[in-house]
Design an enzyme around this catalytic site. Structure first.
Site, PDB file in Angstrom:
ATOM      1  N   LYS A 288       0.759  -1.123  -0.032  1.00 48.97           N
ATOM      2  CA  LYS A 288       0.048   0.215  -0.097  1.00 48.97           C
ATOM      3  C   LYS A 288       0.854   1.315   0.001  1.00 48.97           C
ATOM      4  CE  LYS A 288      -3.720  -2.055   3.069  1.00 48.97           C
ATOM      5  NZ  LYS A 288      -4.808  -1.917   1.881  1.00 48.97           N
ATOM      6  N   ASP A 299      -7.433  -3.021  10.663  1.00 49.11           N
ATOM      7  CA  ASP A 299      -8.026  -4.253   9.650  1.00 49.11           C
ATOM      8  C   ASP A 299      -8.584  -5.458  10.323  1.00 49.11           C
ATOM      9  OD1 ASP A 299      -8.890  -4.080   7.027  1.00 49.11           O
ATOM     10  OD2 ASP A 299      -7.072  -5.230   6.357  1.00 49.11           O
ATOM     11  N   ARG A 362     -10.362 -11.506   1.893  1.00 51.42           N
ATOM     12  CA  ARG A 362     -11.188 -12.566   1.450  1.00 51.42           C
ATOM     13  C   ARG A 362     -10.477 -13.953   1.641  1.00 51.42           C
ATOM     14  NH1 ARG A 362     -11.462  -9.562  -4.087  1.00 51.42           N
ATOM     15  NH2 ARG A 362     -11.116  -7.914  -2.400  1.00 51.42           N
TER      16      ARG A 362
END
Length: 514
Positions: A288, A299, A362
């Site tokens: 990032k 997170d 995910r």
């Protein structure tokens, strides 16, 4: 590095005495309601006016008060020499608008902010509404008080120590208060966990916090370490966490309603909650930008929410069996990092081509969902995660995203979110984008492009075994940009109250899967 001691939420008590006549408080708060002919005063104001010898409506008129939500007119109490001794020093006349739950939640937060560093406040503000209003006031007063501090000498300010709700002392009111305190406390705990810096908050540390809270609430807890995860095929959790010095963990928390036999538990409806627990997200090798990493200690908000909800279930008298799963990992950069182009095998055997290591949430959620289907025999699956920036683009910073494959489940969660002041917006789980998941070398691509929030949800759908399932993408609301009523700047803990509002219903799964 240990976590310094933190402030505690306000304590709450019930009383049927008017606020100005409750012994030992220095501040009282009474409600102000708007009206066509000017504002009016609510419960507790008549006694206060008599005690002070003042016409409080004249005070409001002189101040130009409207009674709108969160408006405060403060009156200092001055006593002449020789007057009867009283600790009362301040009167807060607090606007409650239309006295909806949202209004009462905001009024509660306003009272809390105006009484920082105060020992106690007695308030009749919540008396303008029913049980929902009292619940909302308690939530607002709790969450408007939240703070987190790593200062050497401790927090600069402290929340009001005690809030006396001048309503009644009936058993029904006590039960409502107990549930409200539990829900607000769960949100507080989720915020606290998400605020802890990642040099303290390793996967092992977060697992320990979850287990300690769960066991204190009478729940069963199990933790898998990195070796057990590898042995049992948790390829997503292991892959995401393999670059970090602090190895991954997987926590399972189990709640059974009080008094339920083992046989009854096996037959009871079973909900499984899965919370994303990335204790820090650098993006991995798909790193990032620096500014985007600043908030990535939070997170793991999904996992914090699930852990906090699980610990609160006994206090809300949840009628169904609930299991909470926390896949915990740090997404770091090292010579052992997962690479773009790697293929991992998720729990259960489905393979994923990792084309972007920053689409890691995910991968851990998929393992948790697949494990639930394989081992836990759930009736309903709900996952919650700060998953995609796309949901923030779509919904802004005040609404969470809801994806679901079951209309009744979606409607129930949406209603719970509205009730709890944590609104959701249902997004399309559109099969038109399913083709984008295709990979030439694996069962799916983890970052296939297209509408990112939708394709992430479609990716997860392959791991739910056709069961009723909802996916809450709270990346839009995981952080509050500024202080406003019950929201304090920083991690929000969004989702704890809505899940408890849903699970606290007599039949939370009514109509689901029909």
């Amino acid at each position: 590095m240990p976590l310094p001691p933190q402030v505690s939420p306000p304590r709450f008590a019930l009383s049927d005495v008017a606020p100005s006549r409750f012994a030992g408080v220095g501040v009282v708060a009474v409600p102000v309601l708007p009206g066509a002919d000017g504002p009016s005063l609510g419960p507790g104001a008549a006694e206060l006016a008599d005690d002070l010898g003042l016409d409080l409506l004249d005070v409001l008129d002189a101040a130009g008060a409207t009674g709108e939500t969160g408006e405060v007119n403060e009156l200092p109490v001055l006593r002449a020499a020789g007057a009867t001794d009283s600790p009362l020093t301040r009167v807060l006349m607090v606007g409650v608008g239309r006295a909806t739950p949202t209004d009462l939640r905001r009024a509660g937060a306003t009272v809390a902010r105006r009484t920082t560093n105060t020992e106690a406040v007695a308030s009749s503000v919540a008396a303008v509404s029913g049980d929902e209003g009292m619940t909302a006031f308690v939530e607002g007063a709790t969450l408007g008080s939240f703070s987190f501090s790593m200062h050497r000498n401790g927090p600069v300010d402290r929340p009001v120590g005690k809030v006396v709700l001048c309503l009644s002392e009936a058993d029904d009111e006590r039960q409502v208060l107990r549930r409200a305190v539990a829900a607000a406390g769960a949100s507080w705990t989720a915020r606290l966990l998400a605020s802890v810096p990642s040099n303290i908050k390793t996967p092992a540390w977060l697992a320990e916090q979850a287990v300690t809270a769960a066991e204190a609430a009478g729940l069963r807890a199990t933790v898998l370490d990195e070796a057990q995860l590898a042995e049992r095929g948790f390829g997503g959790v292991v892959g995401v966490g393999q670059a970090a010095a602090a190895p991954p963990r997987f926590v399972q928390l189990e709640y059974t309603p009080a008094g339920m036999s083992a046989r009854g538990a096996r037959k009871a409806p079973h909900v499984v909650l899965v919370g994303k627990g990335i204790t820090f997200d650098s993006g991995g090798l798909s790193i990032k930008p620096g500014q985007s990493m600043v908030t990535m200690k939070r997170d793991m908000t999904g996992a914090a929410v699930v852990a906090s909800v699980m610990a609160a279930l006994p206090e809300i008298d949840c009628k169904v069996r609930v299991t909470g799963l926390l896949p915990l990992a740090e997404n770091a950069v090292s010579g052992n990092a997962m690479r773009p182009g790697d293929v991992i095998t998720q729990y259960g055997g489905r393979t994923t081509e990792v084309t972007n290591t920053d689409a890691e949430g995910r991968l851990v959620l998929a393992d948790g969902l697949a494990y639930a289907v394989d081992k836990l025999d759930p009736d309903v699956l709900v996952d919650i995660a700060t998953l995609t920036g796309g949901i923030k683009v779509a919904l802004g910073q005040h609404t969470g995203g809801l994806f679901a494959n079951d209309d009744a489940l979606a409607q129930s969660l949406d209603a719970a979110g509205s009730q709890a002041g944590e609104p959701l917006w249902r997004m399309p789980l559109s099969s038109e984008y399913e083709h984008k998941l295709a990979s030439k070398i694996a069962d799916a691509d983890n970052a296939p492009g297209g509408p990112p929030a939708i394709t992430a949800a479609l990716f997860l759908q392959h791991f739910v075994g056709g069961l009723p399932w909802a996916h809450l993408d709270i990346a839009s609301v995981g952080d509050a940009p500024r202080e406003r009523f019950e929201w304090t700047e920083g991690p929000t803990g969004f989702g704890a109250r809505l899940l408890l509002a849903w699970l606290g219903q007599p039949e939370p799964l009514a109509g689901v899967g029909a």
